[in-house]
Design a protein around this motif. Structure first.
Motif, PDB file in Angstrom:
ATOM      1  N   UNK A 116       0.831  -1.214   0.000  1.00  0.00           N
ATOM      2  CA  UNK A 116       0.000   0.000   0.000  1.00  0.00           C
ATOM      3  C   UNK A 116       0.857   1.252   0.000  1.00  0.00           C
ATOM      4  N   UNK A 117       1.936   1.236   0.768  1.00  0.00           N
ATOM      5  CA  UNK A 117       2.828   2.396   0.788  1.00  0.00           C
ATOM      6  C   UNK A 117       3.498   2.573  -0.566  1.00  0.00           C
ATOM      7  N   UNK A 118       3.923   1.469  -1.186  1.00  0.00           N
ATOM      8  CA  UNK A 118       4.508   1.560  -2.524  1.00  0.00           C
ATOM      9  C   UNK A 118       3.535   2.216  -3.503  1.00  0.00           C
ATOM     10  N   UNK A 119       2.259   1.865  -3.385  1.00  0.00           N
ATOM     11  CA  UNK A 119       1.268   2.311  -4.366  1.00  0.00           C
ATOM     12  C   UNK A 119       0.620   3.649  -4.037  1.00  0.00           C
ATOM     13  N   UNK A 120       0.693   4.089  -2.772  1.00  0.00           N
ATOM     14  CA  UNK A 120      -0.075   5.275  -2.363  1.00  0.00           C
ATOM     15  C   UNK A 120       0.751   6.435  -1.807  1.00  0.00           C
ATOM     16  N   UNK A 121       1.976   6.176  -1.402  1.00  0.00           N
ATOM     17  CA  UNK A 121       2.777   7.218  -0.758  1.00  0.00           C
ATOM     18  C   UNK A 121       3.235   8.238  -1.802  1.00  0.00           C
ATOM     19  N   UNK A 122       2.776   9.499  -1.730  1.00  0.00           N
ATOM     20  CA  UNK A 122       3.155  10.495  -2.736  1.00  0.00           C
ATOM     21  C   UNK A 122       4.653  10.785  -2.758  1.00  0.00           C
ATOM     22  N   UNK A 123       5.335  10.545  -1.635  1.00  0.00           N
ATOM     23  CA  UNK A 123       6.777  10.789  -1.597  1.00  0.00           C
ATOM     24  C   UNK A 123       7.546   9.797  -2.467  1.00  0.00           C
ATOM     25  N   UNK A 124       6.900   8.698  -2.834  1.00  0.00           N
ATOM     26  CA  UNK A 124       7.556   7.679  -3.654  1.00  0.00           C
ATOM     27  C   UNK A 124       7.123   7.730  -5.114  1.00  0.00           C
ATOM     28  N   UNK A 125       6.254   8.657  -5.455  1.00  0.00           N
ATOM     29  CA  UNK A 125       5.675   8.693  -6.802  1.00  0.00           C
ATOM     30  C   UNK A 125       6.749   8.732  -7.882  1.00  0.00           C
ATOM     31  N   UNK A 126       6.624   7.819  -8.836  1.00  0.00           N
ATOM     32  CA  UNK A 126       7.559   7.763  -9.949  1.00  0.00           C
ATOM     33  C   UNK A 126       8.865   7.084  -9.626  1.00  0.00           C
TER      34      UNK A 126
ATOM     35  N   UNK B  69      -1.631   6.402 -12.437  1.00  0.00           N
ATOM     36  CA  UNK B  69      -1.282   7.657 -11.766  1.00  0.00           C
ATOM     37  C   UNK B  69       0.221   7.885 -11.673  1.00  0.00           C
ATOM     38  N   UNK B  70       0.970   7.021 -12.384  1.00  0.00           N
ATOM     39  CA  UNK B  70       2.426   7.140 -12.503  1.00  0.00           C
ATOM     40  C   UNK B  70       3.151   6.966 -11.166  1.00  0.00           C
ATOM     41  N   UNK B  71       2.509   6.291 -10.224  1.00  0.00           N
ATOM     42  CA  UNK B  71       3.189   5.933  -8.990  1.00  0.00           C
ATOM     43  C   UNK B  71       4.274   4.886  -9.287  1.00  0.00           C
ATOM     44  N   UNK B  72       3.929   3.914 -10.144  1.00  0.00           N
ATOM     45  CA  UNK B  72       4.877   2.868 -10.531  1.00  0.00           C
ATOM     46  C   UNK B  72       5.709   3.355 -11.704  1.00  0.00           C
ATOM     47  N   UNK B  73       7.005   3.344 -11.523  1.00  0.00           N
ATOM     48  CA  UNK B  73       7.909   3.772 -12.593  1.00  0.00           C
ATOM     49  C   UNK B  73       7.995   2.721 -13.695  1.00  0.00           C
ATOM     50  N   UNK B  74       8.169   1.454 -13.267  1.00  0.00           N
ATOM     51  CA  UNK B  74       8.230   0.380 -14.255  1.00  0.00           C
ATOM     52  C   UNK B  74       8.150  -0.982 -13.580  1.00  0.00           C
ATOM     53  N   UNK B  75       7.890  -1.993 -14.407  1.00  0.00           N
ATOM     54  CA  UNK B  75       7.968  -3.385 -13.983  1.00  0.00           C
ATOM     55  C   UNK B  75       9.304  -3.930 -14.490  1.00  0.00           C
ATOM     56  N   UNK B  76      10.048  -4.589 -13.629  1.00  0.00           N
ATOM     57  CA  UNK B  76      11.406  -4.963 -13.983  1.00  0.00           C
ATOM     58  C   UNK B  76      11.695  -6.421 -13.670  1.00  0.00           C
ATOM     59  N   UNK B  77      12.748  -6.928 -14.291  1.00  0.00           N
ATOM     60  CA  UNK B  77      13.374  -8.161 -13.849  1.00  0.00           C
ATOM     61  C   UNK B  77      14.425  -7.781 -12.822  1.00  0.00           C
TER      62      UNK B  77
ATOM     63  N   UNK C 292      17.734   5.725  -7.919  1.00  0.00           N
ATOM     64  CA  UNK C 292      16.770   6.146  -8.941  1.00  0.00           C
ATOM     65  C   UNK C 292      15.420   5.488  -8.673  1.00  0.00           C
ATOM     66  N   UNK C 293      15.443   4.266  -8.213  1.00  0.00           N
ATOM     67  CA  UNK C 293      14.266   3.618  -7.649  1.00  0.00           C
ATOM     68  C   UNK C 293      14.414   3.703  -6.132  1.00  0.00           C
ATOM     69  N   UNK C 294      13.422   4.292  -5.486  1.00  0.00           N
ATOM     70  CA  UNK C 294      13.504   4.459  -4.039  1.00  0.00           C
ATOM     71  C   UNK C 294      13.055   3.207  -3.299  1.00  0.00           C
ATOM     72  N   UNK C 295      12.061   2.500  -3.870  1.00  0.00           N
ATOM     73  CA  UNK C 295      11.516   1.320  -3.196  1.00  0.00           C
ATOM     74  C   UNK C 295      10.896   0.404  -4.241  1.00  0.00           C
ATOM     75  N   UNK C 296      10.842  -0.890  -3.926  1.00  0.00           N
ATOM     76  CA  UNK C 296      10.369  -1.844  -4.923  1.00  0.00           C
ATOM     77  C   UNK C 296      10.013  -3.181  -4.284  1.00  0.00           C
TER      78      UNK C 296
END
Length: 415
Positions: free
Chosen positions: A213-223, A267-275, A286-290
Motif C-alpha cells: 500500500x505504501x509503494x502504491x499510495x505514498x506520494x513521496x515515492x511517486x515515480x 497515476x504514474x506511482x509505478x515507474x516500471x515493472x522490472x526483472x 533512482x528507484x527508491x523502493x520496490x
C-alpha cells in the motif's frame, strides 16, 4: 499435422516464461555480471526453445515412471543446475561440496551449470521425456511451476525415502507441503526465493517502506517505485496486501489485484515493472523502493548499507527451485544420495553462504555461524520463526488459469 498436447503452453504462458530469460531471475544475476569471467567459464549452455509441435505427456502410473537403476554398478551421477548455484573454490576450479560427496560415497558427479531459463531447459529435455528416453541427466533443478508441470506430466520419478534420511528429517517446515507435491514425494527444494519489499534509505530520506500500500499510495515515492515483471511475485504481494491468500484466491481476487496495480500505473506511482535489472537503479537511488528478490538484496547490502528490506505485516511470497530425478534417469539412487548430501547441516551451510538465498534445511545456524555470523543472522538466508510463518506460496494454476492470468498481467505491464 500438429499433435495435441493437453498441457502445451499458450502464447501468454510462453511470453511470461521467456521474460525470465531476458530480465527475470533467469537473466544474469548481479553476482554473475561481476564474476562473468569466473564461474561462467565453467558453464555449458545452448539455446533451445519449446517445440513448435505438441508432444504428448509420458505414460503415467501411480508411482511415476520407473527406470532401470544402474547406480550399484555405475558410481556416477549427472547433475544439471542453474549458473551461480553451487559453491566454488577461491580459484573457481573446484566445487567443494560436490567433491566432499565424492570422497564420502565414491560416486563421481558430472556437474553442469546449463540451466539459464526454465522454458529453455524444458525445451531441451521434453522431447526425450515424452518419448520415454533417458535425458542423460540424473538430477535437475527447476523452479516450482515447472517442477509441478513435470510431475503432472509424469516426467519425474517418485523418490525413495530410505535414501533420503537427512532430507526427510531436516527439511524446513515451510517447504514440506507445496500443493503441487504434498509431502515432497517427487522433489526437494534446493533453495527458497523470498519476494520482499526493498528500499534505499538514502533515497527515502530515512523513511521505512513497509507495505505494498505504501509503494502504491505514498506520494513521496511517486515515480520511484518498481514492481517485478514476474506475475506470481507482483500479483501475489498485492493479493496479500488486499487481505487475500495467494494459496486460495479466486478470479475476482486476481482481478482486484490487477486493478490495484493498474491504478499505480495510471497515476504514474509505478515507474516500471522490472526483472532483476532493478538492482542497479535501487543501488543508485533512482528507484527508491520496490518489490524485490531477497537474494539480490543480500548481495546489494554487502556493498551498500543504505539498502534495506522489510517483510510486510500481510506477509510475503516465497517460491523455490527444486531437485527432481527425471523419468528414465540411469542413476536414481545415486541422485537421491546427492540430494540427501545437501540436507546435512554442514554442507547446507557451506552452500547457503555462497548462494545467499533461503536455506531449506533446518539446523544450519550453528554451522553457518562458523562461516559468517552475519549470514547466520540474516533472515533472508535463515528465516526466523516469525518470518517463516509469514511466507505464502502462490497456488498452482491450471493451464486455462495461467493463460488468462498471464494475459491480463502482460496487458498491465505492457509486455
Amino acid at each position: 499435422m500438429e499433435q495435441y498436447e493437453p498441457d502445451r503452453p499458450s502464447a501468454a504462458q510462453l511470453a511470461a516464461m521467456r521474460r525470465t530469460l531476458t530480465s527475470g531471475r533467469g537473466a544474469l544475476s548481479r553476482r554473475s555480471l561481476l564474476r562473468a569471467t569466473g564461474v561462467g567459464a565453467l558453464t555449458v549452455g545452448g539455446l533451445a526453445g519449446l517445440s513448435a509441435c505438441g508432444i504428448p505427456p509420458a505414460k503415467r502410473d501411480e508411482d511415476g515412471p520407473a527406470s532401470t537403476d544402474h547406480s550399484a554398478k555405475e558410481k556416477r551421477v549427472v547433475f544439471s543446475n542453474w549458473t551461480e548455484y553451487m559453491d566454488t573454490s577461491e580459484d573457481e576450479k573446484h566445487y567443494p561440496t560436490l567433491e566432499a560427496f565424492t570422497r564420502r560415497t565414491g560416486i563421481a558427479v558430472k556437474y553442469t551449470a546449463d540451466i539459464n531459463d526454465n522454458v529453455e531447459f524444458f525445451g531441451k529435455i521434453q522431447p526425450q521425456l515424452a518419448a520415454g528416453q533417458d535425458t542423460g541427466r540424473d538430477l535437475i533443478c527447476v523452479t516450482d511451476w515447472l517442477a509441478a508441470r513435470m510431475i503432472r506430466l509424469g516426467y519425474a520419478q517418485k523418490l525413495d525415502p530410505s535414501n533420503l534420511p537427512h532430507a526427510f528429517a531436516n527439511l524446513a517446515e515451510q517447504f514440506r507441503m507445496p500443493d503441487w507435491d504434498p509431502g515432497r514425494a517427487y522433489s526437494y527444494p534446493w533453495t527458497g526465493i523470498p519476494t520482499v519489499i526493498a528500499y534505499n534509505a538514502k533515497a527515502t530520506k530515512g523513511r521505512k517502506v513497509e507495505s505494498v500500500s505504501q509503494l502504491l499510495d505514498d506520494p513521496a515515492l511517486k515515480g520511484r517505485v518498481a514492481f517485478l515483471s514476474e506475475m506470481r511475485d507482483s500479483v501475489g504481494m498485492t493479493l496479500l496486501d488486499l487481505g487475500k491468500d495467494p494459496g486460495s484466491f479466486t478470479d475476482d481476487d486476481f482481478d482486484a489485484a490487477i486493478a490495484r496495480l493498474q491504478k499505480g500505473v495510471d497515476n504514474q506511482q509505478i515507474r516500471r515493472f522490472t526483472g532483476n535489472d532493478y538492482t542497479a537503479d535501487l543501488d543508485k537511488g533512482d528507484i527508491a523502493a520496490c518489490v524485490a528478490w531477497a537474494g539480490d538484496i543480500v548481495q546489494l547490502q554487502a556493498d551498500n548499507p543504505d539498502i534495506k528490506f522489510t517483510i510486510p505485516e500481510s506477509g510475503y511470497i516465497i517460491s523455490s527451485d527444486n531437485l527432481l530425478v527425471p523419468a528414465k534417469a540411469r542413476h536414481k539412487t545415486n541422485a537421491e544420495k546427492l540430494i540427501d548430501h545437501y540436507y546435512q547441516p554442514p554442507i547446507a551451510a557451506q552452500l547457503a553462504a555462497y548462494i545467499n538465498y533461503v536455506c531449506p534445511v533446518d539446523g544450519v545456524r550453528a554451522e553457518l555461524t562458523k562461516i559468517d555470523k552475519s549470514m547466520a543472522d540474516n533472515t533472508l538466508i535463515l528465516p526466523d520463526a516469525a518470518m517463516a510463518a509469514a511466507s505464502h506460496a502462490f497456488r498452482s494454476l491450471s493451464s486455462k488459469e495461467e493463460t488468462a492470468y498471464e494475459g491480463k498481467f502482460a496487458k498491465l505491464i505492457g509486455a
